[in-house]
Structures are given as structure tokens and as C-alpha cells.
Design an enzyme around this catalytic site. Structure first.
Site, PDB file in Angstrom:
ATOM      1  N   LYS A 116       0.808  -1.220   0.000  1.00  0.00           N
ATOM      2  CA  LYS A 116       0.000   0.000   0.000  1.00  0.00           C
ATOM      3  C   LYS A 116       0.843   1.272   0.000  1.00  0.00           C
ATOM      4  O   LYS A 116       0.447   2.285  -0.577  1.00  0.00           O
ATOM      5  CB  LYS A 116      -0.945   0.003   1.208  1.00  0.00           C
ATOM      6  CG  LYS A 116      -1.832  -1.237   1.310  1.00  0.00           C
ATOM      7  CD  LYS A 116      -2.596  -1.535   0.035  1.00  0.00           C
ATOM      8  CE  LYS A 116      -3.464  -2.773   0.182  1.00  0.00           C
ATOM      9  NZ  LYS A 116      -4.081  -3.191  -1.087  1.00  0.00           N
ATOM     10  N   GLU A 200      -2.631   7.116   7.606  1.00  0.00           N
ATOM     11  CA  GLU A 200      -3.388   7.998   6.719  1.00  0.00           C
ATOM     12  C   GLU A 200      -4.345   8.838   7.562  1.00  0.00           C
ATOM     13  O   GLU A 200      -4.766   8.406   8.648  1.00  0.00           O
ATOM     14  CB  GLU A 200      -4.230   7.201   5.711  1.00  0.00           C
ATOM     15  CG  GLU A 200      -3.481   6.670   4.531  1.00  0.00           C
ATOM     16  CD  GLU A 200      -4.417   6.009   3.527  1.00  0.00           C
ATOM     17  OE1 GLU A 200      -3.936   5.663   2.447  1.00  0.00           O
ATOM     18  OE2 GLU A 200      -5.614   5.829   3.829  1.00  0.00           O
ATOM     19  N   ARG A 291      -7.534  -7.617  -9.526  1.00  0.00           N
ATOM     20  CA  ARG A 291      -8.318  -8.825  -9.831  1.00  0.00           C
ATOM     21  C   ARG A 291      -9.726  -8.408 -10.192  1.00  0.00           C
ATOM     22  O   ARG A 291     -10.089  -7.228 -10.139  1.00  0.00           O
ATOM     23  CB  ARG A 291      -8.362  -9.736  -8.605  1.00  0.00           C
ATOM     24  CG  ARG A 291      -8.844  -8.991  -7.355  1.00  0.00           C
ATOM     25  CD  ARG A 291      -9.023  -9.893  -6.177  1.00  0.00           C
ATOM     26  NE  ARG A 291      -9.197  -9.184  -4.926  1.00  0.00           N
ATOM     27  CZ  ARG A 291     -10.309  -8.590  -4.516  1.00  0.00           C
ATOM     28  NH1 ARG A 291     -11.378  -8.599  -5.293  1.00  0.00           N
ATOM     29  NH2 ARG A 291     -10.372  -7.978  -3.348  1.00  0.00           N
TER      30      ARG A 291
END
Length: 521
Positions: A116, A200, A291
């Protein structure tokens, strides 16, 4: 074109891929653990091979076992579905080393987007807006506190190697940063084998909006519009819809262009999803899922396109079938995830054997399920039983159709999320599109237990059932009370549902006494 494919997954996504492959004339090979020996995906495939015990680490996550099946069956491609090995760069690389086509992006892309912090750096460099935070894993609780104070509270600590709500902790006070860091690190290590955590800014009441993307090996990249995914519990989606009731044409264009920039930044191939958090008039990159998504059917319903077919064609080296301006968008679609959980008991997982099933139908109704009568539901895998999708020319029509379809759906043998989903379809804020990721916590009435429809209706139904049993000479039925989101007639019946069954049971009639030969129910 690909001639044969190993579907390295189970349940409803394995069925979806097998069906799509069969329509293209591709031979299908399924795999199954001991728990899935008679599952629908096993019975539908052209060939099926056992791969080990129910434990996923010894079956669906066993790379060498799956590759051995690929060699024995002579396939030329592997489709990972979603979950399990779908976002494991090592698996994609192993498939390629074996001389097989991996139906998905490259191993390098999967690895870049699976980390990430690396994903944040790449997106920022590509001009995609990212949530304020740090781009390197934290070394300690003290470092977490320092970064959090610089970003500004509240913040969220997130696992760098995963998603799905695991390894996440919201921190609102500086003094809580250290303990939250340790908890997030331990959970991330247990879930993903990597305890890296980053910070974050925590966005209060954002909306979760994602963009379906597609790329090919010829430099082509497009988006197929957005999906609204804000209704979640513990960061797991419950309901998705397309288009979002929030997003207008101009914002759709801006978000779509940002998603395409994200795809180009990592040379994306195949189907993927760029997820954004939307707050006020801003949107920020959350993550990229490399995906096919669980919620892809709503995109298929509003575009009329088969995304699995596109996956196979792109994996075989073809160009994208359509240009951006040629992608159609019509009507509105909603998907409800049907899970084996008890929503009124804290979403506790439910186990048991599926008894009788009634799957809704009619125009604009689609059921993507991976279960059948007799399927055993345990605790080895994800609780997703299937997905109910409806389409209509507008959102209100899609909601009404979903309400009707949920009322028809019956899965005997295990508790499911259906009653909660039915309540949401009737809730005023949902009907008006007033959504956020805080929707469920802000609507506790959805989880209240009790009887809908009034005690008068309940007593009338109970009296009718008691009279019927008296005439039959049987024992009094067990009356079940509690908040299920169903009508009193649906809840206070004998548990056998409505309409004739395959074994000959017919709905009872109160004006017909039992005969000497007996009355079959």
C-alpha cells in the site's frame, strides 16, 4: 484463444468463471478441497481434481499442488478468481514460469499495488490524489504518534500488505497511537505475514466509490464507470450499486480519468479496480485491487458487457474490445451480498447444511451463487454464499426489484444476511441515497429485534397455525419471534416456505380437515 483453463478457486466465483469459459468454448478444470467435493463448481466443470484438506493453506493456497493439477490436466491458462491466490505476485510468477497464461495482471503489477505504501507513491507520481499520510512503514509506536500528529487527528493505521479491514485501527488521540500501532502490527502479521503499518488521515463519513478498469498488452486502458460501495460493516462491503447516486457526469469523468492514469502508471493488464474515498467535493485514492471484484456483476448489468470474457481475451493477447467512448451505460444495478452470518448477533458466522433453496427470478434479476441443497457451510472459508443482483431503468426501480427478490430468496439451514438487507432496502436514508461508510453505525434501528407488522397480525397468524395443527392432530408449531426483516406470515409459518415443493408438499388450507389417509405437507 485460450483452449483450456484451470480455475484456481471455489464457490460462486469459480462458477462464474466456469460458465463464462464454457460460453467461449474453453475447457474448464476445477479443483476442490475435501469440504467441497460435491460443490456446484465441481459438478459444472469439465474436469475436477482433489487438492487436499478443507484448510485453505493445504488446498486452495497450495501453489505447487495447483500447478501439478495444471500439468496433469493439460491446461494452457490459470484463472485465480478473487481471494486466495488472486493477488499474490509469487503465484502469478509461478504460473508464468510453468509456461501458462495467468488471467490477470503481471506479477510486478500485483506486487506494486499489494504494497500500500508503494501504491501511494506510484499514484501520487501519476497525479492521482491520495489521502494525506506517510509512504514508508512505521518503525515503532513512537513513530506512529509523530506521524499522526503531523497529519492531524483522527488518523487510521493500516497494514501495508493487506486490506479487507485487517490490520486497521482508528486513532483519535495522541496517547492511543502506540497501543493502536502494536495492535495493527500484530493483526497485519497474522493476516498477511507482514506487520508493516503506515498512517493515513481518517476521513469522517466518506463514501467508498470504486472505478472498474481494464488494460491490455497493447497499451490500451479504459474504465467502465463507478460503483457505490459505502454500505459496509467492519470494512466489508454489504451492498454495491452502479452508478453511484452521488456522482454526476463531470465527477464521473474526473474519477474515471484518474483511475485510467492509475492503470497506466503500473502497466495494468486485465480487470482491476481503483478504489476511492469521497469526502465533500474531493476524492482520494484508497487502493487498487488487481483482480476481478466480487461486485463486478453490477458493472456488467449497466454496461451489458461480459467482464470474464474480456479477461480471457486480454489474457490471450487481444486488444480491448471497445474504446472508452464506446462503453455503454444504461439503467441502475444493485448487488446484495448474501452471507452465512447472523446480522442481529454481531454478524456471528453461521454453520450448517443448506436445506431447501428458493432462488428469485423474473426480469432484471440475477443470482450468482456457489451453493445448492446439501452444501455444508463451515468455518473454513469466506461466509459469502452468493450475490443477488437486480437491474432496472432507474435506481428506485432497482431497489423495488431487489426488495421483491430478497423477499423471494430462501436459504434453509443457516442464518443469512438477507433480513438485514431487506430492512436496508426500505430505510429512508438508503432510499434517498444518503450514504456513507458510517451508514450502519448511524442506523442502529436496523439491528433492533422485535416483530414487524404489529401484534395483531402476529396473533392472527399464530392462531391460524394453531388451528391448522389442531385439525391435523399434530403438535403445536413453534412460533419464532424476533427481528428478521420479514413479514409475520413469512416468519410464523411452519418453516417450510411458500408454494409447492419438489417432494409434493402443498400449502395448507384451513378449510380442509385431515383425511383418513393423511394429508401430505
Amino acid at each position: 484463444m485460450i483452449e483450456s483453463v484451470l480455475v484456481a478457486n471455489r464457490g460462486e466465483i469459480a462458477l462464474r468463471v466456469i460458465r463464462g469459459a464454457k460460453e467461449m468454448g474453453i475447457r474448464t478444470v476445477a479443483v476442490f478441497s475435501e469440504a467441497d467435493r460435491i460443490s456446484p463448481h465441481v459438478l459444472l466443470a469439465d474436469e475436477a481434481y482433489p487438492i487436499g484438506p478443507a484448510r485453505a493453506s493445504e488446498s486452495y493456497l497450495a501453489t505447487e499442488t495447483l500447478l501439478e493439477v495444471a500439468r496433469r490436466s493439460g491446461v494452457d491458462a490459470v484463472h485465480p478468481g478473487y481471494g486466495f491466490l488472486a493477488e499474490r505476485g509469487d503465484f502469478a510468477e509461478a504460473v508464468a514460469r510453468a509456461g501458462l497464461i495467468f488471467v490477470g495482471p503481471s506479477a510486478a503489477t500485483i506486487r506494486a499495488m499489494g504494497d500500500k505504501t508503494e501504491a501511494r507513491r506510484r499514484m501520487a507520481a501519476a497525479g492521482v490524489p491520495v489521502v494525506p499520510g506517510n509512504d514508508v512503514p512505521l518503525a515503532s509506536g513512537r513513530a506512529a504518534r509523530e506521524v499522526a500528529e503531523a497529519v492531524g487527528f483522527p488518523v487510521v493505521l493500516k497494514a501495508a500488505a493487506g486490506g479487507g479491514g485487517k490490520g486497521m485501527r482508528v486513532v483519535r488521540r495522541a496517547e492511543d497511537a502506540g497501543s493502536a500501532f502494536e495492535a495493527a502490527r500484530r493483526e497485519a502479521e497474522a493476516a498477511f505475514g507482514d506487520g508493516s503499518v503506515y498512517v493515513e488521515r481518517f476521513l469522517e463519513r466518506p463514501r467508498h466509490i470504486e472505478i472498474q478498469i481494464f488494460g491490455d498488452r497493447h497499451g490500451g486502458a479504459i474504465h467502465l464507470f463507478e460503483r457505490e460501495c459505502s454500505i459496509q460493516r467492519r470494512h466489508q462491503k454489504l451492498i454495491e450499486e452502479s452508478p453511484s447516486p452521488l456522482v454526476g457526469p463531470e465527477e464521473r469523468r474526473r474519477m474515471g480519468e484518474a483511475a485510467v492514469r492509475a492503470a497506466r502508471a503500473v502497466d495494468y493488464i486485465g480487470a482491476g479496480t481503483v478504489e476511492f474515498l469521497h469526502a465533500g467535493d474531493e476524492f482520494f485514492f484508497l487502493e487498487m485491487n488487481t483482480r476481478l471484484q466480487v461486485e463486478h456483476p453490477v458493472t456488467e448489468m449497466v454496461t451489458g458487457l461480459d467482464l470474464v470474457e474480456w479477461q480471457f481475451r486480454v489474457a490471450a493477447g487481444e486488444q480491448l474490445p471497445l474504446r472508452q467512448e464506446e462503453i455503454p451505460m444504461r439503467g441502475h444495478a444493485i448487488e446484495c451480498r448474501i452471507t452465512s452470518e447472523s446480522p442481529f448477533d454481531g454478524f456471528l458466522p453461521a454453520t450448517g447444511s443448506i436445506g431447501e433453496m428458493v432462488v428469485p427470478g423474473g426480469p432484471g434479476v440475477r443470482w450468482d451463487g456457489g451453493i445448492a441443497g446439501g452444501t455444508r457451510i463451515g468455518l473454513h472459508y469466506d461466509p459469502l454464499l452468493g450475490k443477488l443482483i437486480t437491474w432496472a431503468p432507474d435506481r428506485s426501480g432497482a431497489i423495488r426489484r431487489m426488495e421483491r427478490a430478497l423477499g423471494e430468496l430462501r436459504i434453509d439451514g443457516v442464518a443469512t444476511s438477507t433480513p438485514l438487507l431487506l430492512r436496508i432496502m426500505r430505510e429512508p436514508d438508503f432510499l434517498e441515497g444518503r450514504l456513507s461508510t458510517a451508514y450502519l453505525p448511524e442506523h442502529p434501528a436496523l439491528f433492533e429485534t422485535g416483530v414487524e407488522g404489529g401484534d395483531g397480525e402476529v396473533l392472527a397468524v399464530a392462531a391460524a397455525l394453531l388451528e391448522h395443527e389442531r385439525r391435523r392432530g399434530g403438535a403445536a408449531p413453534r412460533i419464532r419471534r424476533g427481528g428478521t426483516g420479514l413479514s409475520a406470515w413469512q416468519r410464523l409459518g411452519t418453516g417450510r416456505g411458500h408454494g409447492p415443493r419438489r417432494d409434493g408438499w402443498q400449502p395448507f388450507r384451513l378449510d380442509r380437515p385431515r383425511t383418513d389417509t393423511g394429508e401430505r405437507r
